[in-house]
Design a protein around this motif. Sequence first.
Motif, short mmCIF file in Angstrom:
data_model
loop_
_atom_site.label_atom_id
_atom_site.label_comp_id
_atom_site.label_asym_id
_atom_site.label_seq_id
_atom_site.Cartn_x
_atom_site.Cartn_y
_atom_site.Cartn_z
N UNK A 164 -24.24 18.14 13.79
CA UNK A 164 -24.11 17.43 15.07
C UNK A 164 -23.82 15.95 14.84
N UNK A 165 -22.82 15.68 14.03
CA UNK A 165 -22.38 14.32 13.74
C UNK A 165 -21.01 14.11 14.36
N UNK A 166 -20.68 12.87 14.69
CA UNK A 166 -19.36 12.54 15.22
C UNK A 166 -18.83 11.32 14.49
N UNK A 167 -17.61 11.45 13.98
CA UNK A 167 -16.94 10.37 13.25
C UNK A 167 -15.66 10.08 14.01
N UNK A 168 -15.59 8.93 14.68
CA UNK A 168 -14.47 8.76 15.60
C UNK A 168 -14.09 7.31 15.80
N UNK A 169 -12.89 7.14 16.35
CA UNK A 169 -12.38 5.82 16.72
C UNK A 169 -12.46 4.83 15.56
N UNK A 170 -11.98 5.28 14.42
CA UNK A 170 -11.90 4.44 13.24
C UNK A 170 -10.62 4.71 12.48
N UNK A 171 -10.58 4.22 11.24
CA UNK A 171 -9.40 4.38 10.39
C UNK A 171 -9.66 5.36 9.24
N UNK A 172 -10.78 6.05 9.27
CA UNK A 172 -11.22 6.82 8.11
C UNK A 172 -11.21 8.31 8.35
N UNK A 173 -11.15 9.05 7.24
CA UNK A 173 -11.39 10.49 7.27
C UNK A 173 -12.83 10.73 7.74
N UNK A 174 -13.02 11.76 8.53
CA UNK A 174 -14.36 12.03 9.04
C UNK A 174 -15.32 12.49 7.96
N UNK A 175 -14.96 13.56 7.26
CA UNK A 175 -15.81 14.12 6.22
C UNK A 175 -14.94 14.54 5.05
N UNK A 176 -15.43 14.27 3.82
CA UNK A 176 -14.63 14.50 2.62
C UNK A 176 -15.56 15.01 1.53
N UNK A 177 -15.24 16.17 0.96
CA UNK A 177 -16.05 16.73 -0.11
C UNK A 177 -15.23 16.80 -1.39
N UNK A 178 -15.79 16.26 -2.48
CA UNK A 178 -15.10 16.32 -3.77
C UNK A 178 -15.89 17.11 -4.81
N UNK A 179 -17.20 17.23 -4.62
CA UNK A 179 -18.02 17.92 -5.60
C UNK A 179 -19.34 18.30 -4.95
N UNK A 180 -19.84 19.50 -5.30
CA UNK A 180 -21.11 19.95 -4.74
C UNK A 180 -20.99 21.36 -4.18
#
Length: 439
Positions: A164-180
């Motif tokens: 239940x998170x919101x990542x918005x109105x910015x210049x970035x990727x919302x969520x990014x997974x590289x390891x795990x």
Amino acid sequence: MKSLLTLSLILLTYCLPAKNYFVAVNGSDTNQGSLEAPFASLQHVQELVTPGDSVFIRGGTYKITENQIMKFSSNGLWAYVFEMDKSGVSSSQKTYYGGYRSERPVFDLSAVRPKDKRVIVFHVSGSNLHFKNFEIIGTQVTITGHTQSECFRNEGGNYNTYEHLAMHDGMAIGFYLTKGSHNMILNCDAYNNYDPISDGGKGGNVDGFGGHPTTESSVGNIFKACRAWYNSDDGFDLINSKAAITIEDCWSFYNGYQPNTLLAAGDGSGFKSGGYGMSSTPRNPKVIPKHIVVNCLAYYNRNQGFYANHHLGGISWINNTGYQNPSNFNMLNRKSAKEIKDVPGYGHIIRNNVSYDPRASKHITHVDLEKCELSNNSFSPKETPLSDSDFVGLDASELALPRKEDGSLPKIDFLRPKEGSAIYSSEMGYTFKRNDKQF
């Protein structure tokens, strides 16, 4: 003796009773961190947290400044605003960071512009953590060349929950997974994200959600009931992933455009579900990951709806619905890791999917019917004629309705098969759940 002392200290830490800490916009880091006397910053409370503790963040807007950046990466490229490297006790006793009760805190990163740095708001290397019920806005990009910033990066953490998170109105990727491994991204939204600074302002590096594990051991990661819209590149992107990822019950719409317009930006695929591109030196995993995309919806993305993106093997596409994308389903594969050649898709499992009214092409493109398993789709093995009357509703504005109080997706009629229609009786499309998960 020293080893025994160290082990004893570790065991003592894990046996201590869990504590509750509180953070509020009107708090002070000289307070006790209680509900009545909360701290002011997440940076301060992170110094005190031990495994299994809970950090409750009161509602309000937290205007983050550059002097609150907790860490810079060893190569000097990344600024980690919040360094979340402390793990919880176990997958059943996680350390918690979230909004207090129904209050919804917002972290405003618009003032964090470290020169020549990529910004990661929450850099997560700890395991058994639970992030819930808050928003990130205004994340910045400062580099004019090829770059990206991210709201969340999971880099090594296992069994984490992002809910239940919101990542918005910015210049970035919302969520990014590289390891795990075994991380759950649940009921999260990424929208209105566009980078006008780097790469000539095209916004081609800003996806809603990215799953790009660099190790074959990063298994069991799931995006569930997440929404991505008006991200200037793709909604969901799994390019160069070395381990299989599941995308389930997710909606992706209006990606590839500048926010709240139909002005072209980046690639704009709804679900870029795999792939290795056409580089002369692609990553070549020991085992080609077989991603799963199930019960998902792709509407009016600038490019493809569901896209195999030059993958080196098959993907499972089960009970999805595509509507008014230029191509609703594009199964394009790369011939091999050594051969830079696109070929019709092979190895895909394509079952119970609906395609309606693609904008520019056939319902499904670039597919080798003899090398894929297709069954019970509206477009193959035989086409099911469809019209507006086969659906309960076609009001796309429903897709961005507020979530329910528990964070789950809103109940909508959009593209829901109408009782009596052929797709309803055949249980095609994103609304029909399957008990059999053997894809």
